[in-house]
Motif scaffolding. Sequence first.
Motif, short mmCIF file in Angstrom:
data_model
loop_
_atom_site.label_atom_id
_atom_site.label_comp_id
_atom_site.label_asym_id
_atom_site.label_seq_id
_atom_site.Cartn_x
_atom_site.Cartn_y
_atom_site.Cartn_z
N UNK A 109 -46.54 78.79 84.42
CA UNK A 109 -45.81 76.83 84.75
C UNK A 109 -46.77 75.63 84.00
N UNK A 110 -47.87 76.10 84.22
CA UNK A 110 -48.76 74.81 83.95
C UNK A 110 -48.92 75.15 82.37
N UNK A 111 -48.94 75.64 81.49
CA UNK A 111 -49.30 76.09 80.47
C UNK A 111 -50.56 76.32 79.90
N UNK A 112 -51.26 76.75 80.85
CA UNK A 112 -53.07 77.56 80.59
C UNK A 112 -52.65 78.59 80.81
N UNK A 141 -58.19 70.08 78.29
CA UNK A 141 -58.92 69.23 79.91
C UNK A 141 -57.76 69.00 81.00
N UNK A 142 -56.54 68.34 80.09
CA UNK A 142 -55.64 67.91 81.48
C UNK A 142 -54.60 69.16 81.61
N UNK A 143 -54.42 70.48 80.49
CA UNK A 143 -53.43 71.51 81.38
C UNK A 143 -54.89 71.87 83.13
N UNK A 144 -56.25 71.83 82.70
CA UNK A 144 -56.87 72.44 82.75
C UNK A 144 -56.77 71.84 84.90
N UNK A 145 -56.60 70.76 84.73
CA UNK A 145 -56.89 69.63 85.62
C UNK A 145 -55.10 70.15 86.81
N UNK A 150 -52.21 72.51 91.48
CA UNK A 150 -51.36 74.10 90.87
C UNK A 150 -51.76 74.63 92.50
N UNK A 151 -53.27 74.95 92.04
CA UNK A 151 -53.39 76.11 92.88
C UNK A 151 -53.70 75.34 94.14
N UNK A 170 -62.45 67.28 74.24
CA UNK A 170 -60.59 67.20 75.32
C UNK A 170 -60.16 68.62 75.50
N UNK A 171 -61.14 69.64 74.66
CA UNK A 171 -60.98 71.26 75.49
C UNK A 171 -62.15 71.65 75.71
N UNK A 172 -62.18 73.08 76.84
CA UNK A 172 -63.34 72.78 77.67
C UNK A 172 -62.85 74.67 77.74
N UNK A 173 -64.55 75.19 78.70
CA UNK A 173 -63.64 76.55 78.43
C UNK A 173 -64.54 77.16 80.38
N UNK A 174 -62.93 77.64 81.47
CA UNK A 174 -63.11 77.41 82.28
C UNK A 174 -63.42 78.89 82.41
N UNK A 175 -64.79 78.65 83.71
CA UNK A 175 -64.45 80.53 84.54
C UNK A 175 -64.45 79.85 86.03
N UNK A 176 -63.51 80.68 86.48
CA UNK A 176 -63.14 80.02 87.81
C UNK A 176 -63.38 81.36 88.78
#
Length: 181
Positions: A109-112, A141-145, A150-151, A170-176
């Motif tokens: 839904x959020x495009x990530x 970054x904005x898609x991650x936010x 949404x989470x 504007x781009x990042x790596x994410x670990x969650x």
Amino acid sequence: MREKMMTLILPVQQRIEAEWLPRYQQLDRREQRLLLGAAVLLPILIVVFGLILPMQDSQQALRADLSRVEKQAVEAEQLAHYLIKHPAHKQNAANSGHLLTTVEQLARKTGVRQYMTRLKPQNSPDGASQRLMIRMKDVPYDATLRWVDALAKAHAGLKSLKIQATDKPGYIHVRAMLTNR
């Protein structure tokens, strides 16, 4: 050291005296002044257009990147405060179904979803809750936010979130690490 310099300078000096000086002296006075002016101006132009202006352009680009990153840091801080103030409830939407399904739906839904390189369910210490480790590479970054928001709205528990900068602004790596409790 001085001898080495002299061995390098001597052939140049001899060539100037043998070839260039006689030609220079044959020129009119006006042409001599024009040639001297060009000899002074040319190195200055090379320094200005070859060094100084490109360095200024690089500096402006770095300043723009810095302001963009500072803005992202402020947004991340605001998001952290929001997540602290609005903890996930025990009875929530993530509990009603499987955590992986909820995360998949929100990611699409959020495009990530296309940036996710790893989705790994893990055993929780208590055995009752679901845990999911997620890795994303080169995600906007904005898609991650939007995804994290949404989470939070779906009341999925965000156990940990690590954001790492990339070479591209504007781009990042994410670990969650997500939980359903």
